[in-house]
Design a protein around this motif. Structure first.
Motif, short mmCIF file in Angstrom:
data_model
loop_
_atom_site.label_atom_id
_atom_site.label_comp_id
_atom_site.label_asym_id
_atom_site.label_seq_id
_atom_site.Cartn_x
_atom_site.Cartn_y
_atom_site.Cartn_z
N ASN A 6 35.53 37.74 30.03
CA ASN A 6 35.49 39.03 30.80
C ASN A 6 36.49 38.94 31.97
OD1 ASN A 6 33.53 40.77 29.30
ND2 ASN A 6 32.33 38.83 29.67
N ASN A 7 37.62 38.13 31.80
CA ASN A 7 38.68 38.23 32.86
C ASN A 7 39.06 39.48 33.60
OD1 ASN A 7 39.95 36.26 34.56
ND2 ASN A 7 41.80 36.84 33.55
N LYS A 8 39.44 40.40 32.64
CA LYS A 8 39.79 41.72 33.13
C LYS A 8 38.81 42.30 34.23
CE LYS A 8 41.69 46.15 31.28
NZ LYS A 8 41.86 47.19 30.18
N THR A 9 37.70 42.08 33.72
CA THR A 9 36.51 42.62 34.63
C THR A 9 36.57 42.18 36.09
OG1 THR A 9 35.14 43.31 32.81
CG2 THR A 9 34.15 43.16 34.93
N TYR A 10 36.55 40.69 36.04
CA TYR A 10 36.62 39.91 37.09
C TYR A 10 37.72 40.30 37.74
CZ TYR A 10 36.87 36.02 40.34
OH TYR A 10 37.01 35.30 41.63
N ASN A 11 39.00 40.47 37.43
CA ASN A 11 40.29 40.93 38.20
C ASN A 11 40.25 42.35 38.93
OD1 ASN A 11 41.62 38.46 37.81
ND2 ASN A 11 42.73 39.21 36.06
N SER A 12 39.33 43.16 38.21
CA SER A 12 39.32 44.62 38.59
C SER A 12 38.35 44.55 39.74
CB SER A 12 38.51 45.48 37.67
OG SER A 12 39.57 45.71 36.61
N LEU A 13 37.36 43.65 39.76
CA LEU A 13 36.53 43.43 41.01
C LEU A 13 37.13 43.04 42.18
CD1 LEU A 13 33.07 41.90 39.21
CD2 LEU A 13 33.22 44.00 40.65
#
Length: 108
Positions: A6-13
């Motif tokens: 879920n790297n995309k979610t982490y980067n968005s956060l």
């Protein structure tokens, strides 16, 4: 943290936590829950709904005609966070929610 599913979610956060007007969109509470599960961080995600009321006592209708808002509530007991996407001020508070979640993830 580049090996996360879920790297995309982490980067968005991370981007959202930078502050008002600087960050991007807040990831959905459902995708944040998946990230927290991947990182083995205790949390609870519940589906929720709410009916909004006008000051005159009538129900408020959404643009789609429904009188009920549906969403999710994410609770993270370790940092005493409760984010409910149906809350009136949810979108205003997303930078703070993102900042608290990023701090928790970095502390692990």
């Amino acid at each position: 943290m580049t090996n996360l599913t879920n790297n995309k979610t982490y980067n968005s956060l991370l981007k959202k936590s930078e502050g008002y007007g600087k960050g991007g969109r807040m990831p959905s509470l459902k995708s944040i829950s998946k990230l927290l599960t991947e990182l083995n961080i205790e949390h609870k995600l519940d589906e929720t709904y709410e009916t909004k009321w006008r000051p005159n006592g009538l129900r408020y209708s959404t643009s789609g005609g429904t009188k009920t808002y549906t969403g999710y509530q994410l609770r993270i007991p370790e940092i005493n966070l409760r984010a409910n996407s149906c809350d009136t001020y949810y979108s205003y508070n997303t930078c703070g929610f993102a900042r608290d979640i990023v701090r928790l993830i970095k502390s692990k």
